[in-house]
Design a protein around this motif. Sequence first.
Motif, PDB file in Angstrom:
ATOM      1  N   SER A  94       0.824  -1.218   0.000  1.00  0.00           N
ATOM      2  CA  SER A  94       0.000   0.000   0.000  1.00  0.00           C
ATOM      3  C   SER A  94       0.852   1.258   0.000  1.00  0.00           C
ATOM      4  O   SER A  94       0.704   2.135  -0.872  1.00  0.00           O
ATOM      5  CB  SER A  94      -0.939  -0.010   1.210  1.00  0.00           C
ATOM      6  OG  SER A  94      -1.806  -1.116   1.154  1.00  0.00           O
ATOM      7  N   SER A  95       1.750   1.383   0.959  1.00  0.00           N
ATOM      8  CA  SER A  95       2.591   2.579   1.043  1.00  0.00           C
ATOM      9  C   SER A  95       3.549   2.678  -0.139  1.00  0.00           C
ATOM     10  O   SER A  95       3.841   3.779  -0.634  1.00  0.00           O
ATOM     11  CB  SER A  95       3.376   2.581   2.363  1.00  0.00           C
ATOM     12  OG  SER A  95       2.504   2.588   3.461  1.00  0.00           O
ATOM     13  N   PHE A  96       4.008   1.524  -0.611  1.00  0.00           N
ATOM     14  CA  PHE A  96       4.926   1.532  -1.746  1.00  0.00           C
ATOM     15  C   PHE A  96       4.250   2.056  -3.004  1.00  0.00           C
ATOM     16  O   PHE A  96       4.833   2.841  -3.768  1.00  0.00           O
ATOM     17  CB  PHE A  96       5.471   0.127  -1.987  1.00  0.00           C
ATOM     18  CG  PHE A  96       6.191  -0.027  -3.300  1.00  0.00           C
ATOM     19  CD1 PHE A  96       7.454   0.521  -3.481  1.00  0.00           C
ATOM     20  CD2 PHE A  96       5.597  -0.705  -4.359  1.00  0.00           C
ATOM     21  CE1 PHE A  96       8.112   0.392  -4.691  1.00  0.00           C
ATOM     22  CE2 PHE A  96       6.258  -0.833  -5.567  1.00  0.00           C
ATOM     23  CZ  PHE A  96       7.515  -0.289  -5.738  1.00  0.00           C
ATOM     24  N   VAL A  97       3.001   1.649  -3.250  1.00  0.00           N
ATOM     25  CA  VAL A  97       2.283   2.105  -4.442  1.00  0.00           C
ATOM     26  C   VAL A  97       2.070   3.613  -4.390  1.00  0.00           C
ATOM     27  O   VAL A  97       2.232   4.319  -5.397  1.00  0.00           O
ATOM     28  CB  VAL A  97       0.952   1.347  -4.576  1.00  0.00           C
ATOM     29  CG1 VAL A  97       0.099   1.955  -5.682  1.00  0.00           C
ATOM     30  CG2 VAL A  97       1.200  -0.126  -4.866  1.00  0.00           C
ATOM     31  N   LYS A  98       1.710   4.131  -3.216  1.00  0.00           N
ATOM     32  CA  LYS A  98       1.535   5.581  -3.085  1.00  0.00           C
ATOM     33  C   LYS A  98       2.832   6.322  -3.374  1.00  0.00           C
ATOM     34  O   LYS A  98       2.838   7.327  -4.099  1.00  0.00           O
ATOM     35  CB  LYS A  98       1.042   5.920  -1.685  1.00  0.00           C
ATOM     36  CG  LYS A  98      -0.359   5.413  -1.376  1.00  0.00           C
ATOM     37  CD  LYS A  98      -0.763   5.790   0.040  1.00  0.00           C
ATOM     38  CE  LYS A  98      -2.154   5.262   0.364  1.00  0.00           C
ATOM     39  NZ  LYS A  98      -2.544   5.591   1.770  1.00  0.00           N
ATOM     40  N   GLN A  99       3.940   5.816  -2.831  1.00  0.00           N
ATOM     41  CA  GLN A  99       5.221   6.469  -3.066  1.00  0.00           C
ATOM     42  C   GLN A  99       5.632   6.360  -4.530  1.00  0.00           C
ATOM     43  O   GLN A  99       6.195   7.308  -5.105  1.00  0.00           O
ATOM     44  CB  GLN A  99       6.293   5.857  -2.164  1.00  0.00           C
ATOM     45  CG  GLN A  99       7.657   6.516  -2.242  1.00  0.00           C
ATOM     46  CD  GLN A  99       7.651   7.951  -1.734  1.00  0.00           C
ATOM     47  OE1 GLN A  99       6.770   8.337  -0.980  1.00  0.00           O
ATOM     48  NE2 GLN A  99       8.639   8.723  -2.145  1.00  0.00           N
TER      49      GLN A  99
END
Length: 483
Positions: A74-79
Motif C-alpha cells: 500500500s505505502s509503496f504504491v503511493k510512493q
Amino acid sequence: MSNRTDSRAGRPSRGAEASPWVGLQGKARRFLDTPQLDYRVLMTVTVALVVIGLVMALSSSMVTSVEGGGSVFSSFVKQAVLVVIGLIAMWVALRMRPTKIRDYSPWLLGLAIALLLLVLTPFGTGGTEVGSKSWIRFGSVGIQPSEIGKMALAVWGSASVAVHARRERTFFRGMGPFLCVAVFILALVLGQNDLGMMLSVGLVVFAMLYFGGASSRVLVGGAVVGAVIGAVFTLTHSFRGARFSTWVDAVTLSFSEANSQGDAYQAKQGILSLASGGLTGEGLGQSRAKWSYLPEATNDFVFAIIGEELGWIGAGLVILLFAFLGWFGIRTAVRQTDPFLRLMAATLTVGIVFQAMFNMGYVIGLLPVTGVQLPLISSGGTSAIITLASLGLLMNCARHEPAAISSMQHEGRPWLDRVMLLPEPRPYTAGGEQRAQARPRARRYGEPVTRRPDRTDRPTRRDSPPRSPSRSPYRSSNRTRRQ
C-alpha cells in the motif's frame, strides 16, 4: 640518436623515466573533460537514487502498511505514484529553455508565498516534527509549501541576483531584492515551528550569498544571526532543548537508562540499527528495527534501515552517490557562461546535498535530530516531487554547458534526449535577452526628414503644374553656362 638518451649525463630522456601515474592522470583529466559528462553523471545518479528510494520504501513500509489495515504494497504504491509525478516534473524542467525558467520564476515565487501564508491559516496541519504546522491538506492530498518555497527561492533568487548584481555596484543594491524576499520566506517558515525546514531554506540563502559574491564579513554575519535565531528558537521549546542533550549522549554513546526510554529513544535505536548491519547487512527486507522499534523508519531514519539491511557497503554507496551529485553539480555551475544558470546550479546542488548530509549526520549521531528528509530516499510526496524537479533544472544547466552544446550541435543529441523529446540546447550570448526584447519595439523619434511620398500624396496629371519647356533643369543650366 635512436636511443634518445641524454648525452651529457648518460640518462634516459624525460619520457622514458616518467612515472606511469602521469599517464593515468592525463587519461583521467581527458575523461573528466569529456563533453556531456556532467549531464550523464547527474542523470545516472538521479536514476540510482530513485531506484534505491523505491526499494527502501517497499522494504521499510511493509510493517506499517499492514498495521494500517492495507496490503504490504500500500505505502509503496503511493510512493511510486508520487515518484512518477516527480519524474514528469523533472522532464518538464529538462525541456524548458533557460529564458522560460527565468520568466516563470516570479510566478513560482508568488505561488510559494501564497501557500506559505495559507499554512498559517486554519487550513494548515501538523508536520513530521513535533509542534510544527507545515502542511496543507486537501482531503487525502498533503502539500508541504516550505519545499516549494525552497526551490522557488533558489530559482527566482538566481535570476534576481544575476541581473541586479551586474547593474548595481554596491552589495545591498545588488542583493537587496533577494535578501528582502529571503527574510520574508524565512519568517514564514519560522512561524510554522519547523526547525528542520528553516535550516534547509537557510542553506539556500547562504549558498546564494556565497556564490553571488558576498564578502566574508557578510557571510559570517549571516551565519551568526542564523545561529542566534536558531538558539533562541530552540530554548523557547522544551522538546528541542532535549534534543541537544540527546545529541550529546549520541556523540559520546553514553545513553542513560532513563534517557534511552525517553527523549533519546529514537536516536539510540537508529544507531543500533545502523551498527547491527555490519559490513554486508542483514539482507534486503530483513530489518528488525522496522518492526515498530525505530520511529519514522520510512522517513527521517530510513538511512538506518539501509545500514541494517545493506550494511556499510549499501550506506557507503548512498553517501558516494550524494558525493558525486555534489561534485558534478558544482562542476556544472563552474562551467556555465550564463550567470543565471551558474547561480541556479550551485544553489540547487548545495540545497539537496547538504540536506542529505544533515539527515545522515543525525542518524549516525553527529548532528542533532532536526527532522529533515533524505532526498529521493525518504518516503514523502512533496519532497520527492520538488527534489526531482530541482534535479531536472540542474540537469538542464548541465545540458547548457558550452562544451555540451557544441558536442550536441556537431554529433547530435544523445539517444536518451531523443527518446525524451528534449530540444537541442542553444548557446548563451551575453545581452541576448535584452536585444531580443528591444528588437520588436520600434521607436519613433519624429517625422523622418526624407520620406518617399505615398501614391496618395503624389499629384495627379490634372493637379500637376505645367512643365517648363526645357526637358531638365540641369540641361538648361548647362546651356546657360555654354552661352
